[in-house]
Design a protein around this motif. Sequence first.
Motif, PDB file in Angstrom:
ATOM      1  N   UNK A 205      20.496   9.209  -7.423  1.00 32.48           N
ATOM      2  CA  UNK A 205      19.228   9.065  -6.711  1.00 32.48           C
ATOM      3  C   UNK A 205      19.158  10.062  -5.549  1.00 32.48           C
ATOM      4  N   UNK A 206      20.240  10.213  -4.824  1.00 28.96           N
ATOM      5  CA  UNK A 206      20.270  11.153  -3.702  1.00 28.96           C
ATOM      6  C   UNK A 206      20.036  12.578  -4.201  1.00 28.96           C
ATOM      7  N   UNK A 207      20.648  12.941  -5.311  1.00 25.70           N
ATOM      8  CA  UNK A 207      20.460  14.291  -5.858  1.00 25.70           C
ATOM      9  C   UNK A 207      19.008  14.515  -6.271  1.00 25.70           C
ATOM     10  N   UNK A 208      18.375  13.482  -6.803  1.00 22.15           N
ATOM     11  CA  UNK A 208      16.967  13.594  -7.168  1.00 22.15           C
ATOM     12  C   UNK A 208      16.096  13.781  -5.937  1.00 22.15           C
ATOM     13  N   UNK A 209      16.326  12.949  -4.925  1.00 24.35           N
ATOM     14  CA  UNK A 209      15.531  13.033  -3.702  1.00 24.35           C
ATOM     15  C   UNK A 209      15.728  14.374  -2.999  1.00 24.35           C
ATOM     16  N   UNK A 210      16.907  14.944  -3.123  1.00 19.99           N
ATOM     17  CA  UNK A 210      17.178  16.231  -2.478  1.00 19.99           C
ATOM     18  C   UNK A 210      16.285  17.342  -3.016  1.00 19.99           C
ATOM     19  N   UNK A 211      15.695  17.130  -4.181  1.00 18.70           N
ATOM     20  CA  UNK A 211      14.799  18.122  -4.752  1.00 18.70           C
ATOM     21  C   UNK A 211      13.384  18.077  -4.199  1.00 18.70           C
ATOM     22  N   UNK A 212      13.077  17.116  -3.334  1.00 17.98           N
ATOM     23  CA  UNK A 212      11.728  17.002  -2.774  1.00 17.98           C
ATOM     24  C   UNK A 212      11.538  18.070  -1.699  1.00 17.98           C
TER      25      UNK A 212
ATOM     26  N   UNK B 174      11.867   5.750  -9.998  1.00 19.02           N
ATOM     27  CA  UNK B 174      10.558   6.393  -9.932  1.00 19.02           C
ATOM     28  C   UNK B 174       9.737   5.918  -8.756  1.00 19.02           C
ATOM     29  N   UNK B 175       9.798   4.624  -8.467  1.00 20.68           N
ATOM     30  CA  UNK B 175       9.062   4.076  -7.324  1.00 20.68           C
ATOM     31  C   UNK B 175       9.611   4.617  -6.009  1.00 20.68           C
ATOM     32  N   UNK B 176      10.932   4.757  -5.951  1.00 22.21           N
ATOM     33  CA  UNK B 176      11.552   5.269  -4.732  1.00 22.21           C
ATOM     34  C   UNK B 176      11.148   6.721  -4.496  1.00 22.21           C
ATOM     35  N   UNK B 177      11.173   7.515  -5.551  1.00 19.95           N
ATOM     36  CA  UNK B 177      10.800   8.923  -5.421  1.00 19.95           C
ATOM     37  C   UNK B 177       9.339   9.051  -4.988  1.00 19.95           C
ATOM     38  N   UNK B 178       8.477   8.217  -5.569  1.00 20.30           N
ATOM     39  CA  UNK B 178       7.065   8.249  -5.199  1.00 20.30           C
ATOM     40  C   UNK B 178       6.876   7.921  -3.719  1.00 20.30           C
ATOM     41  N   UNK B 179       7.571   6.891  -3.240  1.00 22.73           N
ATOM     42  CA  UNK B 179       7.450   6.522  -1.833  1.00 22.73           C
ATOM     43  C   UNK B 179       8.037   7.605  -0.931  1.00 22.73           C
ATOM     44  N   UNK B 180       9.149   8.200  -1.362  1.00 19.55           N
ATOM     45  CA  UNK B 180       9.752   9.268  -0.569  1.00 19.55           C
ATOM     46  C   UNK B 180       8.801  10.450  -0.434  1.00 19.55           C
ATOM     47  N   UNK B 181       8.147  10.821  -1.515  1.00 20.61           N
ATOM     48  CA  UNK B 181       7.194  11.939  -1.459  1.00 20.61           C
ATOM     49  C   UNK B 181       6.031  11.603  -0.531  1.00 20.61           C
ATOM     50  N   UNK B 182       5.564  10.355  -0.580  1.00 18.61           N
ATOM     51  CA  UNK B 182       4.473   9.948   0.310  1.00 18.61           C
ATOM     52  C   UNK B 182       4.915  10.012   1.768  1.00 18.61           C
ATOM     53  N   UNK B 183       6.168   9.622   2.045  1.00 16.03           N
ATOM     54  CA  UNK B 183       6.676   9.695   3.409  1.00 16.03           C
ATOM     55  C   UNK B 183       6.756  11.141   3.888  1.00 16.03           C
TER      56      UNK B 183
ATOM     57  N   UNK C 225       0.825  -1.218   0.000  1.00 15.74           N
ATOM     58  CA  UNK C 225       0.000   0.000   0.000  1.00 15.74           C
ATOM     59  C   UNK C 225       0.855   1.262   0.000  1.00 15.74           C
ATOM     60  N   UNK C 226       0.271   2.358  -0.450  1.00 14.36           N
ATOM     61  CA  UNK C 226       0.934   3.652  -0.439  1.00 14.36           C
ATOM     62  C   UNK C 226       1.188   4.066   1.007  1.00 14.36           C
TER      63      UNK C 226
END
Length: 437
Positions: free
Chosen positions: A215-222, A178-187, A139-140
Amino acid sequence: MTPSPKSFRVKSFGCQMNVYDGERMAELLGAEGMVAAAEGADADLVVLNTCHIREKAADRAYSDVGRLRRADGSKPIIALAGCVAQAEGEEAKRRSKMIDLVVGPQAYHRLPEMVAEVVGGKRPVDTDMPAISKFDVLPVRQRSGPSAFLTVQEGCDKFCTYCVVPSTRGAEVSRPAGDIVTEARALVDGGAREITLLGQNVNAWANETQGLDGLIRTLAGIEGLERIRYTTSHPTDMTDALIAAHADVPKLMPYLHLPVQSGSDRILKAMNRSHSVASYFATIDKVRAARPDIAISGDFIVGFPGETEENFADTLRIVDAVRYAAAYSFKYSPRPGTPAATMSDQVPAAVMDERLQRLQARLAEHSTAFNRATVGKATTILIDRRGRLPGQMIGKTPWLQSVFVETNAKIGDMIEVITVSALPNSLGGVLATAKAA
């Protein structure tokens, strides 16, 4: 027929990935309408999410199962999950009639379905290892504390001679970015301000176009994500690009867990570790050049088969040279099916005990020195829990130190403090505003 469970409890043991898996299993069960049992209350379903790293882990798991029998002779539905479940499989049902289902770490997405099978009178076992299909059906993420774990990589291809992970977690597989970024945004939407990326060899994460640094650089943009960490790293997979991210990405915290296991090249070779003492030092030097204030933590195994006093002295020398801010140290524990378990020259238990005490004393000296060096300095902590005293809260520094401070701040707040005292594993602090006044 067994009644459908209305309440559950998940008990996770071992590593941070088990904690993550436990959280995800709880979310699965919650999505089915079950509720987490209150503290001290009986649960209709108990999930024992086990760890298989240490010796006699399976025996301890069965002891935990036995303690679930209630005074009136009844018991909850019992699910044996995690790495012991993966290793034992069908044998678990033979060893304990109390166990109702057995599910491995790559199949726990089937937990609700398997519970339904138990209600229908079956005792299912699933220890299959599909290529991370579980993430497609979980689940999300809905809610989170201020700090959250996020698994990005699973499995291991290193085959250290003492380790069961390749057989319990499978080969190395990286989740899609993409799945990791989606889960990170949900968190983050659920309250997380800090995310720790998890993997057996987290820095082996990669896709066709980028490694963990990308991946870390991408997540840092959240937006709203303030801190990023990752664990556990393998020395061989510390790329120059990942090291550069420690200098370039402000949200990447100055903390690196980089297990060395031994300071002896002879023992490292026997362990099938793919690094040497020299290459490990070279990596540490690069990391510190990129981020001079970084805190280094590590793992050590004492008493690996064939370890001599000279080899152990080499380990003490690497401890003194690196000056670890924190570390985990263990006596060698033979695991069934691993090459090291059948090696000659097993080190006597008494010798391992004595060496471990010496190692831990030396590690404590360095962790205390690291903490003392921060006394009097201002830093930002992320409040993550309440302290034992009235008005006391505990938060983490960028270097993963726990700071106790009296404050009206709430869990999830980030506040400025000045550290005023140091212990081996924690710091005392005061609000920066109070110090200024």
